[in-house]
Scaffold this motif. Structure first.
Motif, short mmCIF file in Angstrom:
data_model
loop_
_atom_site.label_atom_id
_atom_site.label_comp_id
_atom_site.label_asym_id
_atom_site.label_seq_id
_atom_site.Cartn_x
_atom_site.Cartn_y
_atom_site.Cartn_z
N ASN A 265 0.85 -1.10 -0.23
CA ASN A 265 0.01 0.08 -0.15
C ASN A 265 0.94 1.22 -0.13
OD1 ASN A 265 -1.78 2.07 0.43
ND2 ASN A 265 -2.86 1.00 1.92
N PRO A 266 1.25 1.74 -1.12
CA PRO A 266 2.23 2.86 -1.24
C PRO A 266 1.80 4.33 -0.61
CG PRO A 266 2.12 1.73 -3.43
CD PRO A 266 0.81 1.33 -2.65
N ALA A 267 0.31 4.00 -0.34
CA ALA A 267 0.04 5.48 0.36
C ALA A 267 0.14 5.58 1.94
CB ALA A 267 -1.75 5.48 0.14
N ILE A 268 0.96 4.60 2.26
CA ILE A 268 1.15 4.64 3.84
C ILE A 268 2.37 5.74 4.09
CG2 ILE A 268 3.10 2.78 3.53
CD1 ILE A 268 0.79 3.05 6.64
N THR A 269 2.92 6.15 3.02
CA THR A 269 4.00 7.18 3.19
C THR A 269 3.41 8.66 3.34
OG1 THR A 269 4.66 7.09 1.00
CG2 THR A 269 5.90 5.55 2.59
N ALA A 270 2.11 8.58 3.04
CA ALA A 270 1.64 10.05 2.91
C ALA A 270 1.76 10.82 3.97
CB ALA A 270 0.09 9.91 2.14
N HIS A 271 1.76 10.48 5.06
CA HIS A 271 1.97 11.37 6.12
C HIS A 271 3.43 11.44 6.69
CE1 HIS A 271 2.22 7.24 8.05
NE2 HIS A 271 2.29 8.03 9.44
N CYS A 272 4.35 10.84 5.92
CA CYS A 272 5.61 10.80 6.08
C CYS A 272 6.64 11.77 5.47
CB CYS A 272 6.30 9.38 5.87
SG CYS A 272 5.61 8.18 7.15
N LEU A 273 7.61 12.34 6.19
CA LEU A 273 8.68 13.05 5.36
C LEU A 273 9.78 12.39 5.67
CD1 LEU A 273 7.70 16.94 6.11
CD2 LEU A 273 7.51 15.57 3.79
N ALA A 274 10.75 12.33 4.53
CA ALA A 274 12.15 11.81 4.88
C ALA A 274 13.31 12.86 5.47
CB ALA A 274 12.77 11.28 3.55
N GLY A 275 13.58 12.77 6.44
CA GLY A 275 14.47 13.78 7.14
C GLY A 275 15.62 14.25 6.43
N HIS A 276 16.34 12.93 5.85
CA HIS A 276 17.37 13.16 4.87
C HIS A 276 17.76 11.79 4.39
CE1 HIS A 276 20.74 10.62 7.67
NE2 HIS A 276 19.30 10.31 7.95
N CYS A 277 18.76 12.14 3.40
CA CYS A 277 19.26 10.82 2.45
C CYS A 277 20.52 10.74 3.28
CB CYS A 277 19.29 11.10 1.00
SG CYS A 277 19.87 9.86 0.12
N SER A 278 20.69 9.27 3.69
CA SER A 278 22.06 8.99 4.53
C SER A 278 22.97 8.63 3.38
CB SER A 278 21.71 8.04 5.40
OG SER A 278 21.63 6.47 4.68
N ALA A 279 24.30 8.45 4.03
CA ALA A 279 25.19 8.05 3.08
C ALA A 279 25.19 6.30 2.89
CB ALA A 279 26.51 8.02 3.73
N GLU A 280 24.40 5.57 3.54
CA GLU A 280 24.40 4.13 3.15
C GLU A 280 23.81 4.22 1.80
OE1 GLU A 280 24.21 0.24 4.55
OE2 GLU A 280 25.20 1.92 5.37
N PRO A 281 24.44 3.24 0.93
CA PRO A 281 24.00 3.18 -0.42
C PRO A 281 22.79 3.03 -0.82
CG PRO A 281 26.17 1.96 -0.02
CD PRO A 281 25.38 2.33 1.47
N GLY A 282 22.02 1.95 -0.22
CA GLY A 282 20.70 1.64 -0.49
C GLY A 282 19.62 2.86 -0.17
N HIS A 283 19.96 3.85 0.48
CA HIS A 283 19.04 4.70 1.17
C HIS A 283 18.45 5.37 0.12
CE1 HIS A 283 17.54 7.97 4.36
NE2 HIS A 283 16.56 7.09 3.93
N ALA A 284 19.36 5.96 -0.81
CA ALA A 284 18.43 6.79 -2.08
C ALA A 284 17.57 6.01 -2.76
CB ALA A 284 19.84 7.47 -2.90
N ARG A 285 18.11 4.49 -3.09
CA ARG A 285 17.19 3.68 -3.87
C ARG A 285 15.82 3.52 -2.96
NH1 ARG A 285 20.37 0.20 -4.24
NH2 ARG A 285 21.16 0.43 -6.45
N LEU A 286 16.00 3.41 -1.84
CA LEU A 286 14.65 2.92 -0.99
C LEU A 286 13.81 4.36 -0.91
CD1 LEU A 286 12.96 1.59 1.17
CD2 LEU A 286 14.68 2.37 2.89
N LEU A 287 14.39 5.48 -0.69
CA LEU A 287 13.71 6.65 -0.75
C LEU A 287 12.81 6.74 -2.11
CD1 LEU A 287 15.60 9.24 1.07
CD2 LEU A 287 13.88 8.31 1.83
N ASP A 288 13.38 6.43 -3.26
CA ASP A 288 12.69 6.50 -4.30
C ASP A 288 11.54 5.74 -4.37
OD1 ASP A 288 12.64 7.43 -7.44
OD2 ASP A 288 12.97 5.07 -7.71
N ARG A 289 11.73 4.24 -4.09
CA ARG A 289 10.79 3.33 -3.78
C ARG A 289 9.56 3.91 -3.01
NH1 ARG A 289 11.65 -1.22 -6.51
NH2 ARG A 289 9.39 -1.55 -6.47
N LEU A 290 10.03 4.58 -2.02
CA LEU A 290 8.89 5.07 -0.90
C LEU A 290 8.34 6.25 -1.59
CD1 LEU A 290 10.79 4.46 2.34
CD2 LEU A 290 8.82 2.92 1.30
N GLY A 291 8.66 7.02 -2.66
CA GLY A 291 8.21 8.01 -3.09
C GLY A 291 8.30 9.44 -2.19
N LEU A 292 9.67 9.29 -1.54
CA LEU A 292 9.82 10.25 -0.51
C LEU A 292 11.12 11.20 -1.08
CD1 LEU A 292 9.41 8.56 2.75
CD2 LEU A 292 7.94 10.08 1.70
#
Length: 337
Positions: A265-292
């Motif tokens: 259910n991608p809509a679960i992130t509608a009330h969320c903001l991503a505080g930052h993009c970390s240096a962990e390599p997978g984080h940018a990819r994850l944020l893209d998949r979460l739509g954040l």
């Protein structure tokens, strides 16, 4: 108990609350009247409108913000996936209690009350390369521990974690939720070298193969390859959605807690903001998949909720400008034609 059963948890995932469209419209109209060129405050304007919708008021504010940090230990650490032993989790929790960690300093600066929740640190989850990390009762308990930190009256919830080995669990959660191989998601975590990263990838690959036959529901993925602190983050985020409280997510591990929920259910992130993009390599990819879209990118990779706590100060700035600036009419300034 907010989620007394698996059915209650799944029902909460399907009955998601939505922002107040009228409050969003009012906030957008106010932005158009403030003494500045339209759009000149960029992302700050978007943040203010986002908060207006979730708080249900034209001028949102943060009178009570909370940083909730969850700590748990992982059985998968027996495979040498971290640069530090599992005992460091408990030592860092003691550091939080003594006020000596980064999150203590950063949450204080951001005006956030800090709550640290330890989850059975003397009882690590099972090694998820050979068994589910948690049974159903344990996973429900962790979800409820997270939900219990969220209450009516909060204006903002910042989520963070502490748990040696949890970037391994995070990689497994992301791969199981969004696909890809272990190498697509595994990174250095606490600072392991290239050989350690390769070993960590092999561990995640074994875990994914072991659980490949199992259902890919949010609950099953969390309990099979997650951790108590990660499930607690998922429970807290879902409870915040029920109450209409905006959430600031921290880094890769924090986002991975939402991944199994968002996969269904991608809509679960509608009330969320991503505080930052970390240096962990997978984080940018994850944020893209979460739509954040992350608020900050500072090369941070500490966890603890630290990046999200820094972003909370940006949120306060956005709301201060939105609520405190004069309109063209109030300031007797000519609006652009």
């Amino acid at each position: 108990m907010i989620f007394p059963s698996l059915a209650a948890f799944e029902a909460a995932l399907t009955g998601l609350r939505h922002p107040d469209a009228a409050a969003e419209a009012a906030a957008r109209a106010r932005q158009a009247q403030l003494t500045k060129p339209a759009g000149s405050l960029g992302r700050l304007e978007e943040i203010a409108i986002f908060f207006a919708g979730w708080q249900g008021r034209e001028r949102p504010r943060i009178e009570r913000g909370r940083a909730a940090v969850f700590a748990g230990n992982h059985g998968v650490t027996i495979h040498g996936v971290s640069a530090f032993p599992a005992s460091v989790t408990e030592q860092m929790v003691a550091n939080f209690a003594g006020g000596g960690a980064a999150i203590n300093a950063l949450s204080g600066t951001a005006g956030l009350e800090l709550r640290v929740v330890s989850l059975d640190l003397d009882r690590p989850t099972a090694d998820f390369t050979a068994a589910p990390a948690m049974d159903e009762t344990e996973c429900l308990a962790a979800l409820n521990a997270g939900a219990a930190t969220v209450e009516r009256g909060l204006d903002l919830l910042v989520l963070g974690e502490m748990g040696i080995g949890n970037s391994t669990a995070a990689a497994a959660l992301c791969a199981r939720s969004f696909g890809g191989s272990a190498t697509d998601w595994v990174g250095p975590g606490t600072g392991i070298d290239a050989e350690g990263v390769a070993r960590k990838s092999r561990v995640v690959t074994r875990a994914l193969a072991f659980h490949d036959h199992a259902s890919r529901t949010a609950f099953e993925t969390l309990r099979r390859v997650g951790g108590r602190e990660i499930a607690a983050i998922a429970g807290a985020a879902l409870r915040a959605r029920q109450l209409g409280i905006p959430v600031l997510l921290d880094g890769f591990i924090c986002g991975s807690a939402i991944a199994p929920l968002a996969a269904g259910n991608p809509a679960i992130t509608a009330h969320c903001l991503a505080g930052h993009c970390s240096a962990e390599p997978g984080h940018a990819r994850l944020l893209d998949r979460l739509g954040l879209d992350p608020i900050l990118s500072l090369g941070m990779r500490l966890g603890e909720g630290s990046g999200a706590a820094v972003a909370a100060s940006v949120v306060r700035a956005a709301l201060a400008a939105h609520g405190g600036m004069a309109t063209f009419e109030e300031a007797a300034v000519a609006a652009a034609l």
